[in-house]
Design a protein around this motif. Structure first.
Motif, PDB file in Angstrom:
ATOM      1  N   GLN A 310      48.613  39.279  43.928  1.00  0.00           N
ATOM      2  CA  GLN A 310      47.902  39.101  42.135  1.00  0.00           C
ATOM      3  C   GLN A 310      46.676  39.842  42.240  1.00  0.00           C
ATOM      4  OE1 GLN A 310      49.183  37.678  39.645  1.00  0.00           O
ATOM      5  NE2 GLN A 310      51.004  37.138  40.639  1.00  0.00           N
ATOM      6  N   HIS A 311      46.444  40.547  43.382  1.00  0.00           N
ATOM      7  CA  HIS A 311      44.743  41.526  43.717  1.00  0.00           C
ATOM      8  C   HIS A 311      45.033  42.440  44.217  1.00  0.00           C
ATOM      9  CE1 HIS A 311      43.257  37.983  41.705  1.00  0.00           C
ATOM     10  NE2 HIS A 311      43.747  36.515  43.028  1.00  0.00           N
ATOM     11  N   ASP A 312      44.456  43.507  43.661  1.00  0.00           N
ATOM     12  CA  ASP A 312      44.347  44.809  43.969  1.00  0.00           C
ATOM     13  C   ASP A 312      43.019  45.017  44.995  1.00  0.00           C
ATOM     14  OD1 ASP A 312      42.296  44.847  42.114  1.00  0.00           O
ATOM     15  OD2 ASP A 312      43.043  46.199  40.933  1.00  0.00           O
ATOM     16  N   LEU A 313      43.769  46.331  45.691  1.00  0.00           N
ATOM     17  CA  LEU A 313      42.056  46.770  46.165  1.00  0.00           C
ATOM     18  C   LEU A 313      40.731  46.445  45.899  1.00  0.00           C
ATOM     19  CD1 LEU A 313      41.383  47.830  49.108  1.00  0.00           C
ATOM     20  CD2 LEU A 313      41.491  50.743  47.792  1.00  0.00           C
ATOM     21  N   ALA A 314      40.616  46.822  44.758  1.00  0.00           N
ATOM     22  CA  ALA A 314      39.010  46.625  44.539  1.00  0.00           C
ATOM     23  C   ALA A 314      38.464  45.351  44.056  1.00  0.00           C
ATOM     24  CB  ALA A 314      38.885  47.247  42.409  1.00  0.00           C
ATOM     25  N   ALA A 315      39.569  44.346  44.076  1.00  0.00           N
ATOM     26  CA  ALA A 315      39.117  42.792  44.283  1.00  0.00           C
ATOM     27  C   ALA A 315      39.021  42.209  45.220  1.00  0.00           C
ATOM     28  CB  ALA A 315      40.183  41.587  43.376  1.00  0.00           C
ATOM     29  N   ILE A 316      40.052  42.801  46.082  1.00  0.00           N
ATOM     30  CA  ILE A 316      39.297  43.066  48.152  1.00  0.00           C
ATOM     31  C   ILE A 316      38.234  43.022  48.158  1.00  0.00           C
ATOM     32  CG2 ILE A 316      40.139  43.398  50.200  1.00  0.00           C
ATOM     33  CD1 ILE A 316      43.195  43.782  48.956  1.00  0.00           C
ATOM     34  N   VAL A 317      38.028  44.371  47.660  1.00  0.00           N
ATOM     35  CA  VAL A 317      36.538  44.726  48.568  1.00  0.00           C
ATOM     36  C   VAL A 317      35.513  44.098  47.750  1.00  0.00           C
ATOM     37  CG1 VAL A 317      35.235  47.267  48.019  1.00  0.00           C
ATOM     38  CG2 VAL A 317      37.430  47.237  48.819  1.00  0.00           C
ATOM     39  N   ASP A 318      35.870  44.053  46.168  1.00  0.00           N
ATOM     40  CA  ASP A 318      34.663  42.955  45.786  1.00  0.00           C
ATOM     41  C   ASP A 318      34.007  41.700  45.604  1.00  0.00           C
ATOM     42  OD1 ASP A 318      34.051  45.416  43.604  1.00  0.00           O
ATOM     43  OD2 ASP A 318      35.044  44.858  42.026  1.00  0.00           O
TER      44      ASP A 318
END
Length: 332
Positions: A310-318
């Protein structure tokens, strides 16, 4: 809901990074959980709201007592050493714990009536993939002792399925990253060799520079490509795998990734966006054995487990940046 899903889940290595997130996901799903961890690398404080038994997975008596005392019906098995380089230097440590230890654990669980196992495997069992995205039918060709230990346990679980009533799901992770969205738990960078925490370390501590190993690969920006999956999505895959087994699912191995490949420089660009400043880094020579590009085909996971990231790279990094920044004043 079946009787199996009404019972308690034993989570070995549940005080570790992925384990602690999975414990929280299981508790949020209404499952009773007991954590079993040596605390050699795990952190007691990462286990937020589940009982913890401190011990070695090779301690047959303690595993049996834990299963019986807590009414365990299913096992999620994380407890393993996972440093690729170390595995090549000290292979016996990996054979004894990851392989022989898993056999002892499974035997104790079977003797206690536990016959559903979700195993923490790795996409590294495929070695350098010939074709991407990687499907579950890709050849098993480990390129390290660590990867071989994972492949061996997958085979061991297969044969337990042939010789007993044990059924299992081996989840082949791609690159787990990120932290819980409430900022409660994340990946301790003390021992980690993973890109995201190393990038955060270089950015936040300001006393080192990240090494980018090779910028001359045949990729759009010259750096290696990997499939980064948010640890919350990975934790959810374990919940879904237990539900699959609890409702009669057969033994299976499943790739757990997003299906999206991100380069090293993509990760550094996202980190710069989140932090508002660049990650200090230097270009270093390629590392032997690094695949150029590897990312999952997630279709089988969705079809079999009803799971999708459900989550992309931006959500991972944030989430990772917020958590690591919050830890700077920690005394650890």
């Amino acid at each position: 809901m079946t009787q199996t899903l009404d019972g308690t889940v034993l989570v070995t290595g549940g005080a570790g990074y992925i384990g602690s997130h999975t414990v929280r996901a299981l508790r949020a799903a209404g499952r009773d959980v007991v954590v079993y961890d040596s605390l050699e690398l795990g952190r007691r404080e990462a286990v937020v709201d589940a009982p913890i038994v401190v011990g070695d997975i090779r301690d047959n008596d303690l595993v049996t007592a834990t299963c019986n005392e807590h009414g365990v019906t299913q096992l999620v098995h994380f407890a393993a050493y996972k440093a690729v380089g170390e595995s090549m230097e000290t292979p016996s440590k990996y054979w004894r714990n990851n392989v022989a230890g898993s056999v002892e654990l499974i035997e104790a669980c079977l003797a206690s009536g536990v016959n559903h196992v979700v195993f923490s495997s790795s996409c590294s069992v495929n070695g350098t993939p010939e074709v991407v995205p990687v499907t579950e039918t890709a050849p098993i060709r480990p390129e390290s002792v660590y990867a071989e230990s994972k492949a061996m346990v997958e085979r061991i679980l297969h044969w337990y399925g042939q010789t007993s009533d044990l059924r299992s799901v081996s989840l082949r992770y791609f690159n787990a990253a990120g932290a819980s969205f409430d900022g409660r738990i994340g990946e301790d960078w003390t021992h980690s060799q993973n890109l995201v925490p190393l990038a955060m370390k270089a950015l936040l501590l300001r006393d080192r520079r990240l090494k980018v190993f090779g910028t001359d690969y045949d990729t759009p920006d010259g750096t290696c490509i990997r499939d980064y999956i948010h640890v919350a999505d990975l934790a959810d895959a374990h919940v879904k795998a237990l539900e699959y087994l609890g409702t009669g699912g057969d033994t299976v191995a499943v790739n757990v990734g997003t299906g999206v490949g991100s380069s090293v420089l993509d990760v550094l660009d996202e980190t710069a966006r989140a932090a508002g400043e660049q990650v200090p880094y230097d270009i270093a020579p390629r590392r032997a054995g690094d695949p150029v590009s590897t990312y999952a085909d997630p279709a089988f996971a969705e079809k079999t487990l009803g799971w999708k990231a459900q989550h992309d790279l931006a959500a991972i990094v944030d989430s990772a940046y917020a958590w690591h920044k919050s830890q700077l004043n920690d005394d650890r």
